[in-house]
Design a protein around this motif. Structure first.
Motif, PDB file in Angstrom:
ATOM      1  N   MET A 165       4.895  68.044   6.785  1.00  0.00           N
ATOM      2  CA  MET A 165       3.974  66.691   6.688  1.00  0.00           C
ATOM      3  C   MET A 165       3.015  66.601   8.027  1.00  0.00           C
ATOM      4  N   LYS A 166       3.793  66.882   9.138  1.00  0.00           N
ATOM      5  CA  LYS A 166       3.138  66.571  10.532  1.00  0.00           C
ATOM      6  C   LYS A 166       1.954  67.755  10.645  1.00  0.00           C
ATOM      7  N   LYS A 167       2.072  68.955  10.306  1.00  0.00           N
ATOM      8  CA  LYS A 167       1.380  69.976  10.113  1.00  0.00           C
ATOM      9  C   LYS A 167       0.131  69.553   9.349  1.00  0.00           C
ATOM     10  N   VAL A 168       0.389  69.128   8.175  1.00  0.00           N
ATOM     11  CA  VAL A 168      -0.785  68.901   7.398  1.00  0.00           C
ATOM     12  C   VAL A 168      -1.563  67.741   7.784  1.00  0.00           C
ATOM     13  N   ILE A 169      -0.913  66.518   8.523  1.00  0.00           N
ATOM     14  CA  ILE A 169      -1.706  65.422   8.922  1.00  0.00           C
ATOM     15  C   ILE A 169      -2.697  66.160  10.217  1.00  0.00           C
ATOM     16  N   PHE A 170      -1.638  66.672  11.213  1.00  0.00           N
ATOM     17  CA  PHE A 170      -2.702  67.212  12.425  1.00  0.00           C
ATOM     18  C   PHE A 170      -3.738  68.157  11.878  1.00  0.00           C
ATOM     19  N   THR A 171      -3.499  69.144  11.035  1.00  0.00           N
ATOM     20  CA  THR A 171      -4.554  69.790  10.438  1.00  0.00           C
ATOM     21  C   THR A 171      -5.792  69.170   9.901  1.00  0.00           C
ATOM     22  N   SER A 172      -5.540  68.398   9.445  1.00  0.00           N
ATOM     23  CA  SER A 172      -6.293  67.388   8.590  1.00  0.00           C
ATOM     24  C   SER A 172      -7.336  66.604   9.586  1.00  0.00           C
ATOM     25  N   LEU A 173      -6.571  65.861  10.337  1.00  0.00           N
ATOM     26  CA  LEU A 173      -7.278  65.124  11.466  1.00  0.00           C
ATOM     27  C   LEU A 173      -8.230  65.982  12.397  1.00  0.00           C
ATOM     28  N   GLY A 174      -7.671  67.181  12.568  1.00  0.00           N
ATOM     29  CA  GLY A 174      -8.564  68.161  13.523  1.00  0.00           C
ATOM     30  C   GLY A 174      -9.803  68.860  12.492  1.00  0.00           C
TER      31      GLY A 174
END
Length: 128
Positions: A1-10
């Motif tokens: 989940m963290k990976k998806v959020i950080f990738t999306s915010l990036g």
């Protein structure tokens, strides 16, 4: 989940930052820094690849490890002086000019103490 959020915010900060290249008042550099922050925390593999890159080793690592040479420090302050002097000449407002001088001097003192302070302390201690 963290990976998806950080990738999306990036991705979001990257898109807005890219738009900021063409649209005034959208700060490109801080948005690109946020992009790097988010993307590098999204994947350990991406982080390792980035920190092993030639550009990271040359331009960023000396700031992180506080091992910047005096020559590099002088080049950095010279570039900053040019940008601040250009702004100083273009703006015809006393308060803004004084503010530019104050900001430049604060950067000069702050960055010098941050980047060279540990080295100066080591030299003083070694002489004792």
């Amino acid at each position: 989940m963290k990976k998806v959020i950080f990738t999306s915010l990036g991705a979001l900060t990257f898109m807005i930052g890219t738009i900021g290249i063409f649209v005034p008042l959208i700060p490109t550099t801080p948005l690109y820094l946020a992009t790097a922050f988010f993307w590098l925390r999204s994947s350990e593999k991406l982080y390792q690849r980035f920190t092993a890159s030639k550009n990271y080793q040359r331009y960023i690592q000396p700031f992180v490890t506080k091992e910047l040479s005096t020559k590099s420090l002088l080049k950095m302050f010279g570039g900053m002086f040019f940008v601040f002097a250009l702004s100083f000449l273009v703006v015809d407002h006393l308060f803004v000019r004084l503010l530019l001088i104050g900001i430049y001097l604060a950067l000069l003192v702050g960055l010098t103490s941050y980047l060279k302070g540990p080295q100066l302390i080591k030299k003083i201690r070694s002489k004792e």
